[in-house]
Each structure stands twice: as structure tokens, then as C-alpha cells.
Design an enzyme around this catalytic site. Structure first.
Site, PDB file in Angstrom:
ATOM      1  N   ASN A 242       0.940  -1.186   0.040  1.00 45.66           N
ATOM      2  CA  ASN A 242      -0.032   0.035  -0.020  1.00 45.66           C
ATOM      3  C   ASN A 242       0.902   1.280   0.077  1.00 45.66           C
ATOM      4  OD1 ASN A 242      -1.676  -1.988   1.447  1.00 45.66           O
ATOM      5  ND2 ASN A 242      -3.338  -0.658   1.002  1.00 45.66           N
ATOM      6  N   GLU A 243       1.737   1.228   0.782  1.00 46.29           N
ATOM      7  CA  GLU A 243       2.800   2.431   0.943  1.00 46.29           C
ATOM      8  C   GLU A 243       3.543   2.672  -0.417  1.00 46.29           C
ATOM      9  OE1 GLU A 243       6.809   3.765   3.363  1.00 46.29           O
ATOM     10  OE2 GLU A 243       5.663   2.185   4.174  1.00 46.29           O
ATOM     11  N   ARG A 244       3.935   1.797  -1.047  1.00 48.78           N
ATOM     12  CA  ARG A 244       4.545   2.117  -2.322  1.00 48.78           C
ATOM     13  C   ARG A 244       3.893   2.458  -3.409  1.00 48.78           C
ATOM     14  NH1 ARG A 244       8.403  -3.252  -1.015  1.00 48.78           N
ATOM     15  NH2 ARG A 244       9.473  -2.302   0.607  1.00 48.78           N
TER      16      ARG A 244
END
Length: 382
Positions: A242-244
Site C-alpha cells: 500500500n505504501e509503495r
């Protein structure tokens, strides 16, 4: 071509209007202050439903599809400053996905609901002084004692760490082999023994606060465990995707603005009797960068559609993160160069953007980790 609906387009306008009114005008002030006021900004976002776009409605979310997340972060990146987009991304897609997916209903009501409302600022703490990309080297330890975890250690490079009300922390909870010895735990910032050891002075992304945190005999209930004990490493790896992805979405938005602003400036700046943009080298360079950006934008859209279908997006996130970081550095350097001397001055946005751009290749996993992942996925190793 991804099919954005009228509802998607209306949401884009909502986010753009909000960002241009509530973020853009304060960019330089927040840069100078070294942080944006999350406790003031997030409640405004919460009232518009911008902090829990995909989360369940019973927790205050919008239960929307992932394309709304793409739009949110594109628009936040487009308006800038990049540090604010990063801090918001931590709240929406870096500190809360594991809690939403694996947390108990009690934990969600206590910590996720206030985060979605913007009433609580949250952060994620994984990196340590001796454990960065090598997550398995984490030393911060949580030991069970009765009904509590007792936590000792430190965490580094924690975005939102100065202002956070609670932390999604990854800690070592056993000494078994492999990665099955880490657990994700919610740690409230008002717990005795928790300390913001120092606010870090960064090269770029200065409008977001980044901290070193220490934990000295910090006691939190065992019920603050997110998901399963000793499975936190795998939960965190999922959260990293999700972060990337959201970093890719925001970076594309910021690069689009950088090229647009540079083109507009070059139309007004004259040299040798004509606008600088009429120089073939300049307009060809901008055209090429714009073309490469368009490829990344649509790669992001393909990743988002795969995410919606429930597919593994590890490759999408790794390729996107790698290429976004590289292109952002190139675009920031080109824009600064084309502005000339004024572009090198701190009063100009190009200086800030040049300082901000390297983080896309560092935060959330550096280029080298992305290459490591891809080399394993594609069989390019012994």
C-alpha cells in the site's frame, strides 16, 4: 484506459479544491516550520471523508474502490508540498492498512475510527538505527508480562512521529528462525516510557515531521496486538505494498505539476529574442519527460486495477516505485536547470522540489531493495 466515472471525477475536483485551499497557500510556511499542523488539517479532511476512502463504513470510511485512493494521492502530490502529501499518506495508507485488515473490532473502534475522523494522528514505526531495509534485523523487543507487552528499543525515520497519537509498531516478539518472530502492536504516544527522542532535520520533505522514537519499559495491553502474534512481518510486508503504491500515485501528481509550472515559466522567459520554450532542446526534453511520465501514470492505473481485482501487486509496486523515483530526480533536476539562477534560490519552488525528490527513491524501500525484489521475481539470481 482506466474507466473513471463521473463520481471519480467529482471526487478529484473535491480533493483538488481542498488541497488548493487548505494546503497550497501554506506550503512555504510549513516548510519553514519543519512540519505541517496535522491536528488542524486532518479533522478537515476527516469531515470530507478523505482519510478512510477504502475503509468500512461502520468505521467511518467510504468503502470506495481503489481508484479513489489513486485520485486522492495524485491530487495531493499535484498541489504540494510533497512533505504534506507524504504525511497524509502515512495516515491513510501506511499506518492503518494492517489495523483495518487484521485488527480486532475493539482496536478498530479505539484507534482506526479516530484516525479516519482525523481526530488522531498516527504513524508507522519499522526502521531502527541498525535495521533499515533489512526488516528482519529489528531489535526492538516486546516481551509478554501478564496481560501486557513490555517494549524496549528505538525506532528511526518515523514520519508523523512528532505529532502522532498512536504508532503502528513492528517489534521482535520471539527468537525463532526466519521472519516468524515479529508482531505489529499499537502503541499510544501517551504511554509512560514512550518518548520522541528527537525531531530529525531533513534535506527535503521538510513540511513533514520525522522523528526518532525510544521505548523504555513501555507497557501496552496484549490486546493492542494487530492480527496474530509473530506474524507481524508478513502483515507489514502487505502494508508496504500500500505504501509503495500511494508513493507512486503522489509522485506522478507532483511531477505533472513540476513540468506544467516549468513550461509556463519558459513561455514568459525570453532569451535571444524569443521565449525559452521555443528552444528545440528545451521543448523536446520536456516532451520526452512528459511522455515517460504518461507511461508511469498509466502503469499506476494498471496496478490499481490489479489491486481492485485482488491480485498480488508486488511486482507493480516494485517496478513503479523504482521508476517513479528515478524519473522524479530527473524531472526535478531538469526543471531547476531550465529555471537557471532563480531556480537555485530557496525562494523558488524548484529548490524545494529538488530537495524533496530523492525521497521517492529512499522512503518505503530504496531503489536497491526494489531491484533485489525484482531480480528474485524474475529469476535473475543464482
Amino acid at each position: 484506459m482506466v474507466a473513471f466515472t463521473a463520481e471519480h471525477n467529482a471526487f478529484r475536483q473535491l480533493v483538488r479544491d481542498f488541497a488548493e485551499k487548505e494546503i497550497g497557500p501554506y506550503a512555504e510556511k510549513w516548510e519553514a516550520n519543519g512540519m505541517f499542523p496535522a491536528h488542524e488539517l486532518f479533522p478537515k479532511m476527516g469531515r470530507l471523508g478523505l482519510l478512510g476512502v477504502e475503509y468500512d463504513e461502520r468505521h467511518g470510511g467510504q468503502a470506495a474502490d481503489h481508484l479513489f485512493t489513486v485520485i486522492l494521492h495524485e491530487e495531493l502530490g499535484r498541489v504540494g508540498p510533497c512533505g504534506v502529501a507524504l504525511g497524509i499518506g502515512v495516515q491513510t495508507d501506511m499506518a492503518t492498512p494492517s489495523l483495518h485488515q487484521f485488527g480486532s473490532e475493539e482496536l478498530k473502534q479505539k484507534y482506526l475510527v479516530p484516525a479516519i475522523k482525523g481526530e488522531a494522528v498516527c504513524s508507522v514505526a519499522v526502521t531502527e538505527p541498525d535495521a533499515g531495509s533489512d526488516v528482519a534485523a529489528i531489535r526492538t523487543r516486546a516481551v509478554p508480562d501478564g496481560d501486557d507487552w513490555v517494549i524496549n528499543g528505538s525506532k528511526l525515520y518515523v514520519t508523523n512521529g512528532v505529532q502522532a497519537d498512536w504508532i503502528c509498531m513492528l517489534a521482535r516478539t520471539s527468537d525463532g528462525p526466519g521472519n516468524g518472530c515479529f508482531t505489529q502492536i499499537v502503541v499510544p504516544a501517551d504511554t509512560p516510557g514512550f518518548q520522541v527522542h528527537r525531531k530529525l532535520d531533513k534535506l527535503g520533505m521538510r513540511s513533514s515531521d520525522t522523528a526518532e522514537l525510544t521505548f523504555t519499559d513501555v507497557r501496552v495491553p496484549l490486546s493492542n496486538t494487530i492480527g496474530e502474534i509473530d506474524l507481524g512481518f508478513y502483515q507489514q510486508m502487505s502494508q508496504f505494498q500500500n505504501e509503495r503504491l500511494v508513493l507512486c500515485y503522489a509522485a506522478v501528481g507532483s511531477m505533472e505539476t513540476a513540468l506544467t509550472r516549468t513550461a509556463e515559466y519558459l513561455k514568459t522567459r525570453h532569451a535571444y529574442g524569443k521565449p525559452l520554450i521555443d528552444n528545440q532542446y528545451i521543448n523536446y526534453t520536456l516532451a520526452e519527460l512528459s511522455a515517460r511520465l504518461d507511461i508511469l501514470r498509466h502503469y499506476n492505473y494498471a496496478a490499481a486495477e490489479a489491486y481492485i481485482r485482488g491480485e498480488d501487486v508486488l511486482r507493480f509496486a516494485s517496478v513503479g516505485k523504482l521508476e517513479v523515483g528515478r524519473l522524479a530526480r530527473e524531472i526535478s533536476a531538469t526543471c531547476l536547470q531550465f529555471y537557471g539562477g532563480i531556480g537555485y534560490m530557496e525562494e523558488m519552488w524548484t529548490a524545494r522540489y529538488f530537495r524533496d525528490s530523492p525521497v521517492w527513491s529512499i522512503g518505503g524501500g530504496p531503489d536497491e531493495v526494489m531491484l533485489y525484489v525484482l531480480s528474485r521475481l524474475d529469476g535473475y539470481h543464482a
